[in-house]
Design a protein around this motif. Structure first.
Motif, PDB file in Angstrom:
ATOM      1  N   ILE A 139       0.844  -1.192   0.000  1.00 17.09           N
ATOM      2  CA  ILE A 139       0.000   0.000   0.000  1.00 17.09           C
ATOM      3  C   ILE A 139       0.882   1.245   0.000  1.00 17.09           C
ATOM      4  CG2 ILE A 139      -1.725   1.310   1.316  1.00 17.09           C
ATOM      5  CD1 ILE A 139      -2.617  -1.385   2.550  1.00 17.09           C
ATOM      6  N   VAL A 140       0.535   2.192  -0.843  1.00 13.13           N
ATOM      7  CA  VAL A 140       1.210   3.497  -0.849  1.00 13.13           C
ATOM      8  C   VAL A 140       0.286   4.481  -0.138  1.00 13.13           C
ATOM      9  CG1 VAL A 140       2.153   5.352  -2.273  1.00 13.13           C
ATOM     10  CG2 VAL A 140       2.425   2.970  -2.984  1.00 13.13           C
ATOM     11  N   ARG A 141       0.867   5.254   0.793  1.00 10.52           N
ATOM     12  CA  ARG A 141       0.054   6.130   1.637  1.00 10.52           C
ATOM     13  C   ARG A 141       0.403   7.594   1.443  1.00 10.52           C
ATOM     14  NH1 ARG A 141      -2.880   3.194   5.124  1.00 10.52           N
ATOM     15  NH2 ARG A 141      -2.318   0.970   5.285  1.00 10.52           N
ATOM     16  N   GLU A 142      -0.576   8.439   1.693  1.00  5.97           N
ATOM     17  CA  GLU A 142      -0.343   9.872   1.707  1.00  5.97           C
ATOM     18  C   GLU A 142       0.486  10.222   2.943  1.00  5.97           C
ATOM     19  OE1 GLU A 142      -3.991  12.052   1.146  1.00  5.97           O
ATOM     20  OE2 GLU A 142      -4.478  10.980  -0.698  1.00  5.97           O
ATOM     21  N   PRO A 143       1.067  11.415   3.006  1.00  3.56           N
ATOM     22  CA  PRO A 143       1.915  11.770   4.152  1.00  3.56           C
ATOM     23  C   PRO A 143       1.227  11.593   5.511  1.00  3.56           C
ATOM     24  CG  PRO A 143       2.227  13.358   2.400  1.00  3.56           C
ATOM     25  CD  PRO A 143       1.114  12.458   1.948  1.00  3.56           C
ATOM     26  N   ASN A 144      -0.093  11.737   5.569  1.00  2.00           N
ATOM     27  CA  ASN A 144      -0.797  11.569   6.849  1.00  2.00           C
ATOM     28  C   ASN A 144      -1.198  10.120   7.128  1.00  2.00           C
ATOM     29  OD1 ASN A 144      -2.996  11.118   5.180  1.00  2.00           O
ATOM     30  ND2 ASN A 144      -4.246  12.795   5.973  1.00  2.00           N
ATOM     31  N   GLY A 145      -0.830   9.200   6.235  1.00  2.00           N
ATOM     32  CA  GLY A 145      -1.120   7.779   6.451  1.00  2.00           C
ATOM     33  C   GLY A 145      -2.325   7.253   5.694  1.00  2.00           C
ATOM     34  N   LEU A 146      -3.157   8.123   5.161  1.00  2.00           N
ATOM     35  CA  LEU A 146      -4.335   7.681   4.404  1.00  2.00           C
ATOM     36  C   LEU A 146      -3.896   6.884   3.183  1.00  2.00           C
ATOM     37  CD1 LEU A 146      -7.421   7.826   3.862  1.00  2.00           C
ATOM     38  CD2 LEU A 146      -6.990   9.964   2.622  1.00  2.00           C
ATOM     39  N   ALA A 147      -4.466   5.702   3.006  1.00  2.00           N
ATOM     40  CA  ALA A 147      -4.131   4.876   1.848  1.00  2.00           C
ATOM     41  C   ALA A 147      -4.521   5.597   0.568  1.00  2.00           C
ATOM     42  CB  ALA A 147      -4.864   3.534   1.931  1.00  2.00           C
ATOM     43  N   MET A 148      -3.596   5.673  -0.383  1.00  2.00           N
ATOM     44  CA  MET A 148      -3.889   6.363  -1.639  1.00  2.00           C
ATOM     45  C   MET A 148      -5.004   5.649  -2.386  1.00  2.00           C
ATOM     46  SD  MET A 148      -0.399   7.840  -3.272  1.00  2.00           S
ATOM     47  CE  MET A 148       0.445   9.205  -2.469  1.00  2.00           C
ATOM     48  N   SER A 149      -5.947   6.426  -2.873  1.00  2.00           N
ATOM     49  CA  SER A 149      -7.097   5.895  -3.601  1.00  2.00           C
ATOM     50  C   SER A 149      -7.628   6.984  -4.520  1.00  2.00           C
ATOM     51  CB  SER A 149      -8.198   5.472  -2.617  1.00  2.00           C
ATOM     52  OG  SER A 149      -9.404   5.188  -3.306  1.00  2.00           O
ATOM     53  N   SER A 150      -8.139   6.574  -5.667  1.00  2.00           N
ATOM     54  CA  SER A 150      -8.762   7.542  -6.572  1.00  2.00           C
ATOM     55  C   SER A 150      -9.937   8.245  -5.902  1.00  2.00           C
ATOM     56  CB  SER A 150      -9.232   6.840  -7.849  1.00  2.00           C
ATOM     57  OG  SER A 150      -8.140   6.192  -8.476  1.00  2.00           O
ATOM     58  N   ARG A 151     -10.579   7.567  -4.964  1.00  2.00           N
ATOM     59  CA  ARG A 151     -11.730   8.148  -4.271  1.00  2.00           C
ATOM     60  C   ARG A 151     -11.331   9.298  -3.349  1.00  2.00           C
ATOM     61  NH1 ARG A 151     -16.124   4.446  -4.646  1.00  2.00           N
ATOM     62  NH2 ARG A 151     -15.445   2.464  -5.528  1.00  2.00           N
ATOM     63  N   ASN A 152     -10.060   9.352  -2.954  1.00  2.00           N
ATOM     64  CA  ASN A 152      -9.617  10.426  -2.065  1.00  2.00           C
ATOM     65  C   ASN A 152      -9.854  11.800  -2.675  1.00  2.00           C
ATOM     66  OD1 ASN A 152      -8.752   8.307  -0.518  1.00  2.00           O
ATOM     67  ND2 ASN A 152      -6.568   8.777  -0.633  1.00  2.00           N
ATOM     68  N   GLU A 153      -9.865  11.863  -4.023  1.00  2.00           N
ATOM     69  CA  GLU A 153     -10.062  13.144  -4.700  1.00  2.00           C
ATOM     70  C   GLU A 153     -11.460  13.696  -4.461  1.00  2.00           C
ATOM     71  OE1 GLU A 153      -7.483  14.703  -6.033  1.00  2.00           O
ATOM     72  OE2 GLU A 153      -6.376  12.934  -5.341  1.00  2.00           O
ATOM     73  N   TYR A 178      -5.895   4.967   9.431  1.00  2.00           N
ATOM     74  CA  TYR A 178      -4.621   4.246   9.545  1.00  2.00           C
ATOM     75  C   TYR A 178      -4.057   4.338  10.960  1.00  2.00           C
ATOM     76  CZ  TYR A 178       0.090   2.638   8.371  1.00  2.00           C
ATOM     77  OH  TYR A 178       1.273   1.941   8.318  1.00  2.00           O
ATOM     78  N   LYS A 179      -4.257   5.466  11.604  1.00  2.00           N
ATOM     79  CA  LYS A 179      -3.807   5.622  12.990  1.00  2.00           C
ATOM     80  C   LYS A 179      -4.456   4.561  13.870  1.00  2.00           C
ATOM     81  CE  LYS A 179      -3.831   8.982  16.796  1.00  2.00           C
ATOM     82  NZ  LYS A 179      -4.293  10.341  17.233  1.00  2.00           N
ATOM     83  N   THR A 180      -5.749   4.323  13.655  1.00  2.00           N
ATOM     84  CA  THR A 180      -6.474   3.317  14.442  1.00  2.00           C
ATOM     85  C   THR A 180      -6.006   1.905  14.099  1.00  2.00           C
ATOM     86  OG1 THR A 180      -8.386   4.799  14.500  1.00  2.00           O
ATOM     87  CG2 THR A 180      -8.777   2.499  15.080  1.00  2.00           C
ATOM     88  N   LEU A 181      -5.763   1.644  12.809  1.00  2.00           N
ATOM     89  CA  LEU A 181      -5.262   0.327  12.414  1.00  2.00           C
ATOM     90  C   LEU A 181      -3.900   0.034  13.040  1.00  2.00           C
ATOM     91  CD1 LEU A 181      -6.223   0.092   8.628  1.00  2.00           C
ATOM     92  CD2 LEU A 181      -7.134  -1.301  10.502  1.00  2.00           C
ATOM     93  N   LYS A 182      -3.027   1.015  13.081  1.00  2.00           N
ATOM     94  CA  LYS A 182      -1.709   0.818  13.694  1.00  2.00           C
ATOM     95  C   LYS A 182      -1.835   0.521  15.186  1.00  2.00           C
ATOM     96  CE  LYS A 182       0.366   4.589  12.296  1.00  2.00           C
ATOM     97  NZ  LYS A 182       1.462   5.578  12.139  1.00  2.00           N
ATOM     98  N   ALA A 183      -2.746   1.211  15.847  1.00  2.00           N
ATOM     99  CA  ALA A 183      -2.977   0.956  17.269  1.00  2.00           C
ATOM    100  C   ALA A 183      -3.573  -0.439  17.481  1.00  2.00           C
ATOM    101  CB  ALA A 183      -3.893   2.031  17.845  1.00  2.00           C
ATOM    102  N   ALA A 184      -4.457  -0.847  16.565  1.00  2.00           N
ATOM    103  CA  ALA A 184      -5.053  -2.190  16.648  1.00  2.00           C
ATOM    104  C   ALA A 184      -3.986  -3.264  16.497  1.00  2.00           C
ATOM    105  CB  ALA A 184      -6.127  -2.339  15.572  1.00  2.00           C
ATOM    106  N   LYS A 185      -3.040  -3.028  15.603  1.00  2.00           N
ATOM    107  CA  LYS A 185      -1.939  -3.984  15.417  1.00  2.00           C
ATOM    108  C   LYS A 185      -1.148  -4.161  16.703  1.00  2.00           C
ATOM    109  CE  LYS A 185       2.176  -4.900  12.640  1.00  2.00           C
ATOM    110  NZ  LYS A 185       2.895  -4.608  11.382  1.00  2.00           N
ATOM    111  N   LYS A 186      -0.884  -3.069  17.377  1.00  2.00           N
ATOM    112  CA  LYS A 186      -0.141  -3.131  18.640  1.00  2.00           C
ATOM    113  C   LYS A 186      -0.917  -3.924  19.688  1.00  2.00           C
ATOM    114  CE  LYS A 186       2.464  -0.104  21.740  1.00  2.00           C
ATOM    115  NZ  LYS A 186       2.839   1.310  22.043  1.00  2.00           N
ATOM    116  N   ARG A 187      -2.213  -3.685  19.776  1.00  2.00           N
ATOM    117  CA  ARG A 187      -3.058  -4.392  20.730  1.00  2.00           C
ATOM    118  C   ARG A 187      -3.172  -5.881  20.420  1.00  2.00           C
ATOM    119  NH1 ARG A 187      -6.842  -1.732  24.013  1.00  2.00           N
ATOM    120  NH2 ARG A 187      -6.451   0.505  24.135  1.00  2.00           N
ATOM    121  N   PHE A 188      -3.126  -6.215  19.122  1.00  2.00           N
ATOM    122  CA  PHE A 188      -3.309  -7.614  18.713  1.00  2.00           C
ATOM    123  C   PHE A 188      -2.200  -8.513  19.277  1.00  2.00           C
ATOM    124  CE2 PHE A 188      -3.198 -11.138  15.578  1.00  2.00           C
ATOM    125  CZ  PHE A 188      -4.532 -11.524  15.641  1.00  2.00           C
ATOM    126  N   GLY A 189      -1.069  -7.919  19.607  1.00  2.00           N
ATOM    127  CA  GLY A 189       0.021  -8.716  20.176  1.00  2.00           C
ATOM    128  C   GLY A 189      -0.307  -9.305  21.541  1.00  2.00           C
TER     129      GLY A 189
END
Length: 281
Positions: A176-190, A204-215
């Motif tokens: 996945i390629v992300r914008e500087p703020n972490g949002l996954a790049m998508s044509s819909r972002n426009e 993405y901030k929430t997904l990263k936190a979820a990954k940490k919790r999943f451990g």
């Protein structure tokens, strides 16, 4: 750069292009961005020649308004591709060129991969995806085809489809390629307002936190936590959160150290539907 509109033109153009490294295919729906370019650049490195298709496929939209609003920016797309290479072959067919007069999907049975997550919320979506991807694979006959991991479920479905239909192609997933703020790049972002685009970084901030919790926590505990985070957000509405086996896409019931898992979300930012995912282990 060749921009072709018909199957006949395409066949003529690719006949003598396949060398020792082979032919690559990057299927897109246009409105290209850096995420698409990352696929194209990888394809250019790994193949003698590359075909990029630009086709907004009507059969994978279950919402007519969404299809109508999908950005169509062919001239800008061609300019962007030229920066990567003048040697790319662009195939931009009309709907009639692909479907003739019968704009309908084939039906696919892919061991349930097509029925969960996106398949559960977008009826018929993966039949449409399967139809266009199978059509393009048979038309171009590439050695390799490239797809982004933002649509990870789609990637797994296409791998299964190629295997089931015995299409001799290597399906390659790209990060996945992300914008500087972490949002996954998508044509819909426009379609997002400036403020919503900024707010959507929360996904993405929430997904990263979820990954940490999943451990240290159960899948249910992590899922419930994610739901709670979105309930507290004024501008983003969570459609689903699913933690699943990365290969089979089946929801996790009990974690295993031998299994790879991913978290998948679909979120509405205003009327724009965004998806994202993250590897958890």
């Amino acid at each position: 750069m060749q921009v072709l509109k018909t199957q006949k033109e395409l066949k003529g153009a690719i006949t003598n292009l396949r060398g020792d490294k082979g032919l690559g295919l990057v299927p897109t729906m246009g409105a290209l961005h850096q995420g698409h370019l990352s696929l194209v650049e990888r394809a250019l490195r790994q193949n003698d020649a590359v075909v990029v298709t630009i086709f907004v496929n009507p059969t994978q939209f279950n919402n007519a308004e969404d299809l109508e609003k999908y950005p169509k920016t062919l001239e800008a797309d061609i300019s962007l591709l030229k920066k990567a290479s003048e040697d790319i072959i662009v195939f931009a067919p009309s709907t009639e060129e692909i479907y003739t007069t019968d704009i309908r999907s084939k039906k696919y049975d892919l061991n349930g991969l097509e029925k969960v997550m996106e398949g559960a919320f977008r009826e018929g979506h993966f039949d449409g995806v399967g139809t266009i991807v199978e059509t393009l694979l048979r038309m171009v006959e590439p050695d390799r085809a490239y797809f982004g991991e933002k649509d990870f479920q789609q990637l797994q479905i296409i791998k299964k489809l190629a295997k089931t239909k015995k299409i001799p192609v290597e399906i390659i997933g790209c990060p996945i390629v992300r914008e500087p703020n972490g949002l996954a790049m998508s044509s819909r972002n426009e379609r997002l307002s400036k403020s919503l685009r900024k707010e959507a970084a929360f996904i993405y901030k929430t997904l990263k936190a979820a990954k940490k919790r999943f451990g240290t926590e159960s899948a249910k505990s992590v899922t419930d936590w994610v739901k709670k985070q979105f309930m507290g957000h004024r501008h983003l509405k969570l459609e689903y959160i699913q933690i699943a086996n990365a290969e089979t896409l089946t929801p996790v019931k009990r974690k295993s150290n031998q299994t790879k898992y991913r978290a998948f979300v679909a979120v509405y930012a205003g009327d724009v539907r965004l998806i994202d995912n993250i590897a958890l282990n």
